[in-house]
Write a protein that holds these residues in place. Sequence first.
Motif, mmCIF file in Angstrom:
data_model
loop_
_atom_site.group_PDB
_atom_site.id
_atom_site.type_symbol
_atom_site.label_atom_id
_atom_site.label_comp_id
_atom_site.label_asym_id
_atom_site.label_seq_id
_atom_site.Cartn_x
_atom_site.Cartn_y
_atom_site.Cartn_z
ATOM 1 N N LEU A 222 0.819 -1.208 0.000
ATOM 2 C CA LEU A 222 0.000 0.000 0.000
ATOM 3 C C LEU A 222 0.848 1.251 0.000
ATOM 4 N N GLU A 223 2.013 1.197 0.625
ATOM 5 C CA GLU A 223 2.855 2.376 0.761
ATOM 6 C C GLU A 223 3.489 2.800 -0.553
ATOM 7 N N ALA A 224 3.808 1.850 -1.394
ATOM 8 C CA ALA A 224 4.561 2.171 -2.595
ATOM 9 C C ALA A 224 3.938 3.248 -3.466
ATOM 10 N N PRO A 225 2.630 3.176 -3.773
ATOM 11 C CA PRO A 225 2.043 4.173 -4.664
ATOM 12 C C PRO A 225 1.516 5.418 -3.970
ATOM 13 N N LYS A 226 1.905 5.643 -2.671
ATOM 14 C CA LYS A 226 1.289 6.730 -1.921
ATOM 15 C C LYS A 226 1.698 8.123 -2.404
ATOM 16 N N ASP A 227 2.742 8.213 -3.248
ATOM 17 C CA ASP A 227 3.209 9.511 -3.727
ATOM 18 C C ASP A 227 2.197 10.068 -4.713
ATOM 19 N N THR A 228 1.179 10.695 -4.190
ATOM 20 C CA THR A 228 0.072 11.184 -5.003
ATOM 21 C C THR A 228 0.516 12.368 -5.841
ATOM 22 N N SER A 229 0.299 12.273 -7.146
ATOM 23 C CA SER A 229 0.709 13.354 -8.035
ATOM 24 C C SER A 229 -0.320 14.470 -8.031
ATOM 25 N N ALA A 230 0.095 15.643 -8.544
ATOM 26 C CA ALA A 230 -0.821 16.768 -8.664
ATOM 27 C C ALA A 230 -1.997 16.396 -9.555
ATOM 28 N N ARG A 231 -1.721 15.641 -10.607
ATOM 29 C CA ARG A 231 -2.795 15.242 -11.518
ATOM 30 C C ARG A 231 -3.843 14.409 -10.795
ATOM 31 N N VAL A 234 -5.913 16.613 -8.400
ATOM 32 C CA VAL A 234 -6.848 17.460 -9.150
ATOM 33 C C VAL A 234 -8.018 16.615 -9.645
ATOM 34 N N ARG A 235 -7.727 15.424 -10.138
ATOM 35 C CA ARG A 235 -8.804 14.564 -10.627
ATOM 36 C C ARG A 235 -9.774 14.199 -9.508
ATOM 37 N N GLU A 236 -9.240 13.860 -8.330
ATOM 38 C CA GLU A 236 -10.103 13.515 -7.199
ATOM 39 C C GLU A 236 -10.999 14.684 -6.814
ATOM 40 N N LEU A 237 -10.434 15.884 -6.825
ATOM 41 C CA LEU A 237 -11.223 17.064 -6.458
ATOM 42 C C LEU A 237 -12.274 17.386 -7.508
ATOM 43 N N ILE A 238 -11.944 17.166 -8.778
ATOM 44 C CA ILE A 238 -12.941 17.372 -9.826
ATOM 45 C C ILE A 238 -14.135 16.442 -9.611
ATOM 46 N N GLU A 239 -13.860 15.188 -9.283
ATOM 47 C CA GLU A 239 -14.947 14.238 -9.000
ATOM 48 C C GLU A 239 -15.825 14.721 -7.851
ATOM 49 N N LEU A 240 -15.192 15.285 -6.827
ATOM 50 C CA LEU A 240 -15.933 15.747 -5.658
ATOM 51 C C LEU A 240 -16.718 17.017 -5.945
ATOM 52 N N THR A 262 -0.210 27.933 -9.885
ATOM 53 C CA THR A 262 0.533 26.767 -9.407
ATOM 54 C C THR A 262 -0.091 25.474 -9.909
ATOM 55 N N VAL A 263 -1.426 25.425 -9.898
ATOM 56 C CA VAL A 263 -2.111 24.242 -10.431
ATOM 57 C C VAL A 263 -1.762 24.038 -11.897
ATOM 58 N N HIS A 264 -1.845 25.114 -12.692
ATOM 59 C CA HIS A 264 -1.532 25.005 -14.122
ATOM 60 C C HIS A 264 -0.086 24.559 -14.333
ATOM 61 N N ARG A 265 0.838 25.101 -13.540
ATOM 62 C CA ARG A 265 2.250 24.753 -13.700
ATOM 63 C C ARG A 265 2.512 23.295 -13.344
ATOM 64 N N GLN A 266 1.920 22.828 -12.246
ATOM 65 C CA GLN A 266 2.144 21.445 -11.833
ATOM 66 C C GLN A 266 1.525 20.450 -12.815
ATOM 67 N N LEU A 267 0.374 20.801 -13.370
ATOM 68 C CA LEU A 267 -0.246 19.917 -14.362
ATOM 69 C C LEU A 267 0.547 19.919 -15.662
ATOM 70 N N ALA A 268 1.108 21.076 -16.012
ATOM 71 C CA ALA A 268 1.905 21.163 -17.238
ATOM 72 C C ALA A 268 3.122 20.250 -17.166
ATOM 73 N N ASP A 269 3.658 20.075 -15.959
ATOM 74 C CA ASP A 269 4.817 19.186 -15.787
ATOM 75 C C ASP A 269 4.492 17.749 -16.165
ATOM 76 N N SER A 270 3.213 17.388 -16.071
ATOM 77 C CA SER A 270 2.801 16.029 -16.443
ATOM 78 C C SER A 270 2.116 16.001 -17.813
ATOM 79 N N GLY A 271 2.224 17.108 -18.536
ATOM 80 C CA GLY A 271 1.644 17.172 -19.878
ATOM 81 C C GLY A 271 0.140 17.315 -19.903
ATOM 82 N N GLU A 272 -0.444 17.825 -18.819
ATOM 83 C CA GLU A 272 -1.893 17.959 -18.719
ATOM 84 C C GLU A 272 -2.277 19.419 -18.499
#
Length: 335
Positions: A222-231, A234-240, A262-272
Amino acid sequence: MKPLARYAALNSYVEVSRALGIEPAGMMRGVGLDPAGIAVQDRWIPAAAVARLLEQSAAASGHQDFGLLLAERRRFSNLGPLSLVIREEPDVRSALTILIRHEHMYNEALRMRMAVLNGLATVRIGFELGDQTETRQAAELALGTLHRLLCGFLGSLWQPVAVCFAHRAPADTSTHRRIFGSAIKFEQEFNGITFYENDLDAPNKMSDPLMRTYAYQFLDSLEAPKDTSARERVRELIELLLPTGRCSVEQVARSLGVDRRTVHRQLADSGETFSSILRATRAELAANLVGNRRYTFTEIADLLSFSSPGNFSRWFRGHFGCSPSQWRSQQHRSG
Protein backbone atom coordinates in the motif's frame (compact mmCIF):
# COMPACT_ATOMS: atom_id res chain seq x y z
CA MET A 1 -0.98 21.65 -1.48
CA LYS A 2 -3.38 21.31 1.41
CA PRO A 3 -3.53 17.87 3.08
CA LEU A 4 -6.30 15.37 2.45
CA ALA A 5 -8.25 12.96 4.63
CA ARG A 6 -10.19 9.80 3.84
CA TYR A 7 -13.98 10.03 3.68
CA ALA A 8 -13.86 7.47 6.52
CA ALA A 9 -13.19 10.46 8.79
CA LEU A 10 -16.92 11.17 8.41
CA ASN A 11 -18.11 7.67 9.21
CA SER A 12 -21.59 7.83 10.82
CA TYR A 13 -21.82 11.57 10.08
CA VAL A 14 -25.18 11.16 8.34
CA GLU A 15 -26.70 9.15 11.20
CA VAL A 16 -25.46 11.48 13.95
CA SER A 17 -26.56 14.60 12.06
CA ARG A 18 -30.08 13.32 11.51
CA ALA A 19 -30.34 12.21 15.13
CA LEU A 20 -29.47 15.77 16.18
CA GLY A 21 -31.95 17.39 13.81
CA ILE A 22 -29.69 18.77 11.06
CA GLU A 23 -29.73 17.90 7.37
CA PRO A 24 -26.37 16.24 6.48
CA ALA A 25 -26.45 16.67 2.69
CA GLY A 26 -26.91 20.43 2.89
CA MET A 27 -24.18 20.75 5.51
CA MET A 28 -21.76 18.80 3.34
CA ARG A 29 -22.50 20.80 0.22
CA GLY A 30 -21.94 23.95 2.23
CA VAL A 31 -18.26 23.06 2.66
CA GLY A 32 -17.82 21.76 -0.88
CA LEU A 33 -18.22 18.03 -0.23
CA ASP A 34 -20.36 15.66 -2.29
CA PRO A 35 -22.88 13.83 -0.04
CA ALA A 36 -22.91 10.84 -2.38
CA GLY A 37 -19.16 10.40 -1.94
CA ILE A 38 -19.44 9.52 1.74
CA ALA A 39 -20.25 5.94 0.75
CA VAL A 40 -16.73 5.61 -0.71
CA GLN A 41 -14.75 5.48 2.54
CA ASP A 42 -11.30 5.37 0.90
CA ARG A 43 -11.81 8.44 -1.29
CA TRP A 44 -9.64 11.42 -0.33
CA ILE A 45 -11.10 14.87 0.40
CA PRO A 46 -9.65 18.14 1.75
CA ALA A 47 -8.98 17.72 5.48
CA ALA A 48 -9.86 21.38 6.11
CA ALA A 49 -13.33 20.78 4.65
CA VAL A 50 -13.84 17.94 7.13
CA ALA A 51 -12.82 20.18 10.04
CA ARG A 52 -15.14 22.98 8.88
CA LEU A 53 -18.01 20.54 8.46
CA LEU A 54 -17.60 19.28 12.03
CA GLU A 55 -17.50 22.81 13.46
CA GLN A 56 -20.52 23.98 11.48
CA SER A 57 -22.47 20.84 12.35
CA ALA A 58 -21.76 21.33 16.06
CA ALA A 59 -23.00 24.92 15.82
CA ALA A 60 -26.09 24.07 13.76
CA SER A 61 -27.12 21.21 16.04
CA GLY A 62 -26.34 23.06 19.26
CA HIS A 63 -24.20 20.09 20.38
CA GLN A 64 -20.65 20.95 21.37
CA ASP A 65 -20.05 17.23 21.80
CA PHE A 66 -20.64 16.54 18.07
CA GLY A 67 -17.12 15.19 17.49
CA LEU A 68 -17.38 12.86 20.48
CA LEU A 69 -20.75 11.53 19.34
CA LEU A 70 -19.05 10.56 16.07
CA ALA A 71 -16.15 8.99 17.95
CA GLU A 72 -18.54 6.78 19.93
CA ARG A 73 -19.53 5.11 16.67
CA ARG A 74 -15.97 4.50 15.48
CA ARG A 75 -14.90 0.96 14.74
CA PHE A 76 -11.45 -0.52 14.29
CA SER A 77 -12.10 -0.94 10.59
CA ASN A 78 -12.52 2.82 10.09
CA LEU A 79 -8.74 3.08 9.95
CA GLY A 80 -9.01 1.41 6.58
CA PRO A 81 -6.34 -1.04 5.35
CA LEU A 82 -4.04 0.04 8.21
CA SER A 83 -6.38 -1.65 10.70
CA LEU A 84 -5.38 -5.04 9.26
CA VAL A 85 -1.77 -4.35 10.24
CA ILE A 86 -2.38 -2.79 13.66
CA ARG A 87 -4.55 -5.65 14.86
CA GLU A 88 -1.61 -8.05 14.35
CA GLU A 89 0.90 -6.04 16.42
CA PRO A 90 1.99 -7.96 19.56
CA ASP A 91 1.37 -5.17 22.09
CA VAL A 92 -0.05 -1.67 22.55
CA ARG A 93 3.35 0.00 22.10
CA SER A 94 3.84 -1.58 18.67
CA ALA A 95 0.27 -0.83 17.63
CA LEU A 96 0.58 2.87 18.55
CA THR A 97 3.97 3.09 16.83
CA ILE A 98 2.48 1.78 13.59
CA LEU A 99 -0.56 4.05 13.95
CA ILE A 100 1.62 7.14 14.41
CA ARG A 101 4.18 6.23 11.77
CA HIS A 102 1.55 5.70 9.11
CA GLU A 103 -0.94 8.42 10.11
CA HIS A 104 -0.78 9.81 6.56
CA MET A 105 -2.59 6.70 5.32
CA TYR A 106 -5.88 7.91 6.81
CA ASN A 107 -5.38 11.66 7.43
CA GLU A 108 -2.55 13.74 5.98
CA ALA A 109 -3.34 16.67 8.29
CA LEU A 110 -3.17 14.71 11.55
CA ARG A 111 0.00 14.87 13.65
CA MET A 112 0.41 12.33 16.48
CA ARG A 113 3.40 12.08 18.77
CA MET A 114 4.09 9.75 21.70
CA ALA A 115 6.46 10.51 24.60
CA VAL A 116 7.29 8.41 27.67
CA LEU A 117 8.55 10.08 30.85
CA ASN A 118 8.54 9.16 34.55
CA GLY A 119 6.37 6.10 34.10
CA LEU A 120 3.74 7.88 32.00
CA ALA A 121 3.06 7.74 28.25
CA THR A 122 1.42 10.65 26.46
CA VAL A 123 0.03 10.65 22.93
CA ARG A 124 -0.46 14.19 21.65
CA ILE A 125 -2.51 15.08 18.58
CA GLY A 126 -2.55 18.18 16.40
CA PHE A 127 -3.54 19.26 12.91
CA GLU A 128 -1.79 21.02 10.04
CA LEU A 129 -4.64 21.98 7.74
CA GLY A 130 -2.89 24.72 5.81
CA ASP A 131 -5.28 27.44 7.02
CA GLN A 132 -6.83 28.83 10.18
CA THR A 133 -9.78 26.43 10.35
CA GLU A 134 -11.00 25.72 13.91
CA THR A 135 -10.20 22.14 15.01
CA ARG A 136 -12.08 21.75 18.32
CA GLN A 137 -14.44 19.08 16.98
CA ALA A 138 -11.70 17.38 14.96
CA ALA A 139 -9.56 17.15 18.12
CA GLU A 140 -12.40 15.65 20.14
CA LEU A 141 -13.14 13.17 17.36
CA ALA A 142 -9.47 12.16 17.17
CA LEU A 143 -9.03 11.76 20.93
CA GLY A 144 -12.34 9.95 21.28
CA THR A 145 -11.28 7.55 18.53
CA LEU A 146 -7.84 7.04 20.10
CA HIS A 147 -9.50 6.34 23.45
CA ARG A 148 -11.75 3.71 21.86
CA LEU A 149 -8.74 2.12 20.21
CA LEU A 150 -6.88 1.90 23.52
CA CYS A 151 -9.96 0.45 25.22
CA GLY A 152 -10.07 -2.16 22.46
CA PHE A 153 -6.56 -3.27 23.39
CA LEU A 154 -6.71 -2.74 27.17
CA GLY A 155 -10.33 -3.59 27.97
CA SER A 156 -13.51 -1.58 28.34
CA LEU A 157 -12.79 -0.82 32.00
CA TRP A 158 -9.41 0.81 31.22
CA GLN A 159 -9.05 4.43 32.27
CA PRO A 160 -6.38 6.96 31.23
CA VAL A 161 -4.55 9.15 33.74
CA ALA A 162 -5.67 12.29 31.89
CA VAL A 163 -7.43 13.35 28.71
CA CYS A 164 -6.35 16.89 27.86
CA PHE A 165 -8.04 19.42 25.59
CA ALA A 166 -6.57 22.76 24.59
CA HIS A 167 -10.02 24.35 24.23
CA ARG A 168 -12.46 25.44 26.90
CA ALA A 169 -14.97 23.08 28.47
CA PRO A 170 -18.42 22.95 26.86
CA ALA A 171 -21.47 24.08 28.80
CA ASP A 172 -22.45 20.42 29.23
CA THR A 173 -19.62 17.93 29.87
CA SER A 174 -21.81 14.86 30.39
CA THR A 175 -20.72 13.19 27.13
CA HIS A 176 -17.06 13.82 27.95
CA ARG A 177 -17.48 12.32 31.42
CA ARG A 178 -19.37 9.33 30.08
CA ILE A 179 -16.61 8.53 27.58
CA PHE A 180 -13.47 9.55 29.45
CA GLY A 181 -14.53 9.35 33.08
CA SER A 182 -13.18 11.93 35.53
CA ALA A 183 -9.81 12.24 33.78
CA ILE A 184 -10.81 15.10 31.45
CA LYS A 185 -8.99 18.43 31.63
CA PHE A 186 -9.71 21.54 29.56
CA GLU A 187 -7.67 24.62 28.62
CA GLN A 188 -4.46 22.59 28.68
CA GLU A 189 -1.31 23.21 26.64
CA PHE A 190 -2.07 20.35 24.24
CA ASN A 191 -4.66 17.84 23.04
CA GLY A 192 -3.74 14.33 24.12
CA ILE A 193 -4.14 11.27 26.32
CA THR A 194 -1.80 10.34 29.18
CA PHE A 195 -1.70 6.82 30.62
CA TYR A 196 0.66 4.55 32.55
CA GLU A 197 3.74 3.38 30.66
CA ASN A 198 3.03 -0.22 31.71
CA ASP A 199 -0.07 -0.15 29.50
CA LEU A 200 2.20 0.03 26.45
CA ASP A 201 3.46 -3.48 27.15
CA ALA A 202 0.00 -5.02 27.47
CA PRO A 203 -0.27 -7.93 24.97
CA ASN A 204 -2.62 -7.66 22.05
CA LYS A 205 -5.00 -10.59 22.38
CA MET A 206 -6.14 -10.15 18.76
CA SER A 207 -2.63 -10.67 17.36
CA ASP A 208 -1.70 -13.79 15.41
CA PRO A 209 2.12 -14.03 15.07
CA LEU A 210 1.78 -16.05 11.87
CA MET A 211 -0.27 -13.29 10.28
CA ARG A 212 2.11 -10.45 11.16
CA THR A 213 4.49 -11.07 8.24
CA TYR A 214 1.61 -11.08 5.78
CA ALA A 215 0.25 -7.89 7.34
CA TYR A 216 3.57 -6.11 6.84
CA GLN A 217 3.78 -7.29 3.24
CA PHE A 218 0.30 -5.90 2.71
CA LEU A 219 1.34 -2.57 4.28
CA ASP A 220 4.38 -2.35 2.00
CA SER A 221 2.21 -2.92 -1.04
CA LEU A 222 0.00 0.00 0.00
CA GLU A 223 2.86 2.38 0.76
CA ALA A 224 4.56 2.17 -2.60
CA PRO A 225 2.04 4.17 -4.66
CA LYS A 226 1.29 6.73 -1.92
CA ASP A 227 3.21 9.51 -3.73
CA THR A 228 0.07 11.18 -5.00
CA SER A 229 0.71 13.35 -8.03
CA ALA A 230 -0.82 16.77 -8.66
CA ARG A 231 -2.80 15.24 -11.52
CA GLU A 232 -4.33 12.60 -9.25
CA ARG A 233 -5.28 15.13 -6.60
CA VAL A 234 -6.85 17.46 -9.15
CA ARG A 235 -8.80 14.56 -10.63
CA GLU A 236 -10.10 13.51 -7.20
CA LEU A 237 -11.22 17.06 -6.46
CA ILE A 238 -12.94 17.37 -9.83
CA GLU A 239 -14.95 14.24 -9.00
CA LEU A 240 -15.93 15.75 -5.66
CA LEU A 241 -16.75 19.23 -6.95
CA LEU A 242 -18.67 18.40 -10.13
CA PRO A 243 -21.95 17.56 -8.32
CA THR A 244 -21.73 20.80 -6.30
CA GLY A 245 -21.73 23.00 -9.41
CA ARG A 246 -18.52 24.68 -8.22
CA CYS A 247 -15.94 22.77 -10.22
CA SER A 248 -13.45 25.38 -11.40
CA VAL A 249 -9.68 25.65 -11.39
CA GLU A 250 -10.03 28.42 -8.79
CA GLN A 251 -12.01 26.18 -6.44
CA VAL A 252 -9.61 23.29 -6.93
CA ALA A 253 -6.67 25.60 -6.23
CA ARG A 254 -8.31 26.82 -3.01
CA SER A 255 -8.91 23.23 -1.89
CA LEU A 256 -5.24 22.44 -2.51
CA GLY A 257 -4.04 25.58 -0.75
CA VAL A 258 -2.32 27.08 -3.80
CA ASP A 259 -3.16 29.61 -6.54
CA ARG A 260 -4.44 28.70 -9.99
CA ARG A 261 -1.08 29.40 -11.63
CA THR A 262 0.53 26.77 -9.41
CA VAL A 263 -2.11 24.24 -10.43
CA HIS A 264 -1.53 25.01 -14.12
CA ARG A 265 2.25 24.75 -13.70
CA GLN A 266 2.14 21.45 -11.83
CA LEU A 267 -0.25 19.92 -14.36
CA ALA A 268 1.90 21.16 -17.24
CA ASP A 269 4.82 19.19 -15.79
CA SER A 270 2.80 16.03 -16.44
CA GLY A 271 1.64 17.17 -19.88
CA GLU A 272 -1.89 17.96 -18.72
CA THR A 273 -4.14 20.98 -18.32
CA PHE A 274 -7.05 21.51 -15.97
CA SER A 275 -9.42 21.40 -18.94
CA SER A 276 -8.01 18.12 -20.26
CA ILE A 277 -8.40 16.44 -16.86
CA LEU A 278 -11.90 17.88 -16.46
CA ARG A 279 -12.92 16.51 -19.88
CA ALA A 280 -11.43 13.08 -19.21
CA THR A 281 -12.94 12.83 -15.73
CA ARG A 282 -16.36 13.98 -16.90
CA ALA A 283 -16.29 11.48 -19.78
CA GLU A 284 -15.33 8.58 -17.50
CA LEU A 285 -18.01 9.47 -14.98
CA ALA A 286 -20.60 9.91 -17.74
CA ALA A 287 -19.88 6.48 -19.18
CA ASN A 288 -20.26 4.84 -15.77
CA LEU A 289 -23.35 6.78 -14.74
CA VAL A 290 -25.21 6.36 -18.03
CA GLY A 291 -24.46 2.63 -17.96
CA ASN A 292 -26.10 2.45 -14.51
CA ARG A 293 -29.90 2.32 -14.75
CA ARG A 294 -30.17 3.64 -11.20
CA TYR A 295 -29.75 7.23 -12.41
CA THR A 296 -32.03 9.20 -14.70
CA PHE A 297 -30.43 11.32 -17.38
CA THR A 298 -31.63 14.44 -15.59
CA GLU A 299 -29.86 13.32 -12.42
CA ILE A 300 -26.70 12.55 -14.38
CA ALA A 301 -26.78 16.00 -15.99
CA ASP A 302 -26.90 17.52 -12.48
CA LEU A 303 -24.13 15.28 -11.14
CA LEU A 304 -21.86 16.28 -14.05
CA SER A 305 -22.74 19.97 -13.67
CA PHE A 306 -24.53 20.50 -16.99
CA SER A 307 -27.05 23.34 -17.13
CA SER A 308 -29.76 21.11 -18.60
CA PRO A 309 -30.39 17.52 -19.70
CA GLY A 310 -30.40 18.74 -23.29
CA ASN A 311 -26.92 20.18 -23.01
CA PHE A 312 -25.75 16.95 -21.43
CA SER A 313 -27.25 14.86 -24.26
CA ARG A 314 -25.61 17.03 -26.93
CA TRP A 315 -22.25 16.84 -25.19
CA PHE A 316 -22.58 13.07 -24.75
CA ARG A 317 -23.41 12.51 -28.41
CA GLY A 318 -20.47 14.66 -29.49
CA HIS A 319 -18.08 12.76 -27.22
CA PHE A 320 -19.32 9.18 -27.57
CA GLY A 321 -20.99 9.27 -30.99
CA CYS A 322 -24.41 8.18 -29.70
CA SER A 323 -27.15 9.39 -27.38
CA PRO A 324 -27.19 8.50 -23.67
CA SER A 325 -30.20 6.24 -24.20
CA GLN A 326 -28.44 4.38 -27.03
CA TRP A 327 -25.34 3.95 -24.86
CA ARG A 328 -27.43 2.59 -21.99
CA SER A 329 -29.19 0.13 -24.29
CA GLN A 330 -25.87 -1.07 -25.70
CA GLN A 331 -24.42 -1.54 -22.22
CA HIS A 332 -27.51 -3.45 -21.11
CA ARG A 333 -27.35 -5.79 -24.11
CA SER A 334 -23.62 -6.43 -23.72
CA GLY A 335 -24.06 -7.03 -19.95
